[in-house]
Design an enzyme around this catalytic site. Structure first.
Site, PDB file in Angstrom:
ATOM      1  N   HIS A 195       1.273  -1.096   2.479  1.00  0.00           N
ATOM      2  CA  HIS A 195       0.990  -2.536   2.558  1.00  0.00           C
ATOM      3  C   HIS A 195       0.084  -2.890   3.719  1.00  0.00           C
ATOM      4  CE1 HIS A 195       4.199  -2.752  -0.433  1.00  0.00           C
ATOM      5  NE2 HIS A 195       3.397  -3.669  -0.893  1.00  0.00           N
ATOM      6  N   GLU A 440       5.421  -1.477 -12.885  1.00  0.00           N
ATOM      7  CA  GLU A 440       5.168  -0.600 -11.747  1.00  0.00           C
ATOM      8  C   GLU A 440       6.242   0.466 -11.598  1.00  0.00           C
ATOM      9  OE1 GLU A 440       4.767  -3.055  -8.275  1.00  0.00           O
ATOM     10  OE2 GLU A 440       6.530  -4.242  -8.754  1.00  0.00           O
ATOM     11  N   ASP A 464       2.603   1.042  -7.043  1.00  0.00           N
ATOM     12  CA  ASP A 464       3.975   1.525  -7.204  1.00  0.00           C
ATOM     13  C   ASP A 464       4.119   2.418  -8.428  1.00  0.00           C
ATOM     14  OD1 ASP A 464       5.579   0.638  -5.026  1.00  0.00           O
ATOM     15  OD2 ASP A 464       5.163  -1.407  -5.682  1.00  0.00           O
ATOM     16  N   CYS A 511      -3.291  -5.186 -11.068  1.00  0.00           N
ATOM     17  CA  CYS A 511      -3.489  -5.729  -9.720  1.00  0.00           C
ATOM     18  C   CYS A 511      -3.207  -4.711  -8.622  1.00  0.00           C
ATOM     19  CB  CYS A 511      -2.641  -6.983  -9.522  1.00  0.00           C
ATOM     20  SG  CYS A 511      -0.902  -6.722  -9.834  1.00  0.00           S
TER      21      CYS A 511
HETATM   22  C1  PEP Z   1       1.382  -2.503  -6.979  1.00  0.00           C
HETATM   23  O1  PEP Z   1       2.461  -1.928  -6.791  1.00  0.00           O
HETATM   24  O2  PEP Z   1       0.408  -1.941  -7.537  1.00  0.00           O
HETATM   25  C2  PEP Z   1       1.188  -3.886  -6.550  1.00  0.00           C
HETATM   26  C3  PEP Z   1       0.105  -4.551  -6.871  1.00  0.00           C
HETATM   27  O3  PEP Z   1       2.152  -4.450  -5.764  1.00  0.00           O
HETATM   28  P1  PEP Z   1       2.318  -4.111  -4.197  1.00  0.00           P
HETATM   29  O4  PEP Z   1       1.108  -3.326  -3.775  1.00  0.00           O
HETATM   30  O5  PEP Z   1       2.422  -5.392  -3.490  1.00  0.00           O
HETATM   31  O6  PEP Z   1       3.572  -3.322  -4.198  1.00  0.00           O
HETATM   32 MG    MG Z   2       4.161  -3.074  -6.217  1.00  0.00          MG
END
Ligand code: PEP
Ligand code: MG
Length: 591
Positions: A195, A440, A464, A511
């Site tokens: 993150h 995910e 994920d 995403c």
């Molecule tokens: C992901 O897991 O691809 C996602 C977009 O969510 P995050 O990166 O916030 O876990």
């Molecule tokens: Mg995620």
């Protein structure tokens, strides 16, 4: 030109930053037991008291700063910490252990901290029990002063400094973009999609992670260069090298500006196949940048960052509703997707849960946590319904970490319940918001046909999905080489979800960071993905690539990419295809 010392890591956010290192150490310091002779004990107690006063003064100073810059809530927490640092209950306890056991102050402090934590654990009152985090913070601060490692804060940084950390928490990372911004970031831990990496990318800060021994080396350095393209950290470069890198940095900035000039053009292939480019947003203040980069909406608002900002308090219903309304209103003609809190795992697990989990990434995270904290979730769902009602715009609510059908069904029931509740209170609420599942967790991808009956859209979270499919911690530098979104297993799950979406006629967006990877663009277009959501800085490049390919070629590339047995083969094939494209485009992505 002499060689500077070069440390090698993983370049996760492109660009070059040159500046002074601002070193932050977060990992708990190791504590060793040192037996002392009776004649040494008075001096040891005096050392403890001095360190405590110095730490208390330091934290009180931070509280003052915070009051001016961040607001009184956060300042009040720091003030309380500064009082706790001189609290006799803590210091007398540590002194007693020093004298009774004849040990050093560090060891005695650790002993008393563990005892205090165990006592907090017994408390019936949840609020008080959760104050354990204060004990940990205060003890950590005192430990640092005892060991001579006072923790600098980002407030000491400015645009000339580069944040260097052993490990950095998401809540610290969001401070990177506030006030005086640092120009670069490097850390010992982290991976391509951790993150903190994602935040650095969103803020357009060059970043390198997974650099072994970084803090120790940087502590001695006057100047460092972070090369986010190559994944290098150069220590104390000479003037000639600084000059070369300054030119590269300038070239990169200029190219970014050129690409921004494409922002108003539609993301359409040469043969007229249109896709939609949306932004991933962590905080509302990123909205302007997203619009300037040509985002057509928000494909992922990581709402938990509202919590990270306000931590340890939960933003109340009105505050949350204002934030959601602001995001909705920013794209009146586009879609806006708010993800419900994805806390737990590595994001504020301790603060929300009180207790650390043995295996947090497989634990109470995302929707699982929200469903176990009904009051907490209620506030968010009511705020979402309220926001959409207030601005009268359609809202998409997206639920993270779905692994079971029951989870999404329960969220729907709750939304219906709170809609009724708010209506009875006379509040104008959203007409039935669209509800989507993040895909995910591999189980969700495998039951996509069943999920399709329950949701209005899918959003594939490849960060994920890769982590859980390949059993590779996305933030662990030791296995970063195994984190491969182009692994055939991940690609097949992505393909599966897109085709189920087509069959059941529900929109599918992606995403994860994969949406922003130039290598992935032809494959995803070719698989029929229509909605791409990414950090805003990547939008111009992806738009340029979409406009350079044909849907026909993309379909061919996607089919071929699905035929390989290894991630390496897929990557090599895609690189070859992309190089041909870039040669054609004359668009270079590296200096
Ligand atoms: C992901 O897991 O691809 C996602 C977009 O969510 P995050 O990166 O916030 O876990
Ligand atoms: Mg995620």
């Amino acid at each position: 030109m002499s060689e500077a010392r070069t440390l090698v890591g993983l370049g996760v956010s492109p660009g070059i930053a040159i500046g002074r290192p601002l070193v932050v150490e977060n990992r708990p310091l190791p504590v060793t037991k040192v037996p002392l002779a009776p004649g040494q004990l008075d001096a040891e107690v005096a050392r403890l008291r001095q360190a405590a006063s110095a730490a208390a003064r330091h934290v009180a100073g931070l509280a003052n700063e915070a009051r001016k810059k961040v607001g009184s809530d956060y300042a009040a927490i720091l003030e309380a910490h500064s009082f706790m640092l001189e609290d006799p209950a803590l210091l007398d306890g540590v002194e007693r252990v020093i004298r009774e056991q004849g040990v050093n102050a560090e060891w005695a402090l650790e002993h008393v901290t563990q005892r205090l934590l165990a006592q907090f654990e017994q408390l019936a009152d949840i609020y008080l029990r959760e104050r354990k985090t204060d004990v940990l913070d205060v003890a950590g601060e005192l430990q640092r002063f005892l060991q001579g490692h006072a923790k600098p804060t980002f407030d000491h940084g400015d645009e000339q400094s580069i944040l260097v950390a052993d490990d950095i928490t998401p809540s610290q990372a969001i401070q990177l973009g506030s006030g005086r911004m640092v120009s670069g970031f490097a850390s010992e831990t982290g991976g391509l999609t951790s993150h903190t990496t994602i935040i650095a990318k969103s803020l357009g800060i060059p970043a390198v992670v997974g650099v072994a021994d970084l803090v120790r080396v940087a502590e001695q350095a006057r100047l460092i260069i972070v090369d986010g393209f190559e994944g290098h950290v150069l220590v104390d470069p000479d003037p000639a090298l600084i000059h070369v890198y300054s030119i590269r940095a300038e070239e990169h900035r200029r190219r970014q500006q050129e690409l921004l000039g494409l922002a108003h053009l539609p993301a359409e292939t040469v043969d007229g196949h249109r896709v939609h480019l949306q932004a991933n947003i962590d905080l509302p203040r990123e909205l302007e940048g997203a619009k300037a980069a040509g985002a057509e909406g928000v494909g992922l608002f990581r709402s938990e960052f509202l919590f990270l900002q306000a931590s340890p308090d939960l933003p109340d219903e009105a505050e949350q509703a204002n934030a959601y309304a602001e995001i909705l209103a920013a794209f009146p003609a586009g879609t806006v997707t708010v993800r419900t809190f994805d806390l737990g795992g590595k994001k504020l697990a301790r603060e929300v849960l009180g207790n650390p989990e043995a295996n947090p990434v497989l634990g109470l995270r995302g929707v699982r946590l929200c469903l176990q904290k009904p009051e907490f979730f209620r506030t968010q769902l009511r705020a979402l319904l309220r926001a959409a009602g207030k601005v009268r715009l359609p809202l998409r609510v997206m639920v993270p970490m779905i692994g079971h059908i029951e989870e999404i069904k329960t969220v729907r029931v709750l939304l219906a319940r709170y809609t009724e509740e708010l209506r009875k209170e006379g509040v104008k609420v959203s007409e039935r918001p669209k509800v989507g599942a993040m895909i995910e967790v591999p189980s969700a991808a495998m039951i996509a046909e069943h999920l399709a009956a329950e949701v209005d859209f899918f959003a594939i979270g490849t960060n994920d999905l890769t982590q859980y499919t390949l059993a590779v911690d996305r933030g662990n530098e030791h296995v970063a080489n195994l984190f491969r979104p182009f692994h055939p297993a991940v690609l097949q799950l992505v393909e599966r979800v897109i085709s189920v979406g087509q069959r059941y006629e529900i929109p599918v967006s992606l995403c994860g960071e994969m949406a922003a990877d130039p290598l992935a663009v032809p494959v995803l277009v070719g698989l029929g993905l229509r909605e791409f959501s990414m950090h805003a800085a990547a939008l111009p490049v992806v738009r340029g690539l979409v406009r350079a390919i044909s849907y026909r070629d993309a379909r061919r590339i996607a089919q071929k990419a699905l035929s390989f047995a290894t991630a390496k083969e897929v990557e090599e094939y895609l690189l070859e295809q992309l190089s041909a494209l870039l040669a054609h485009l004359k668009l270079r992505i590296r200096p």
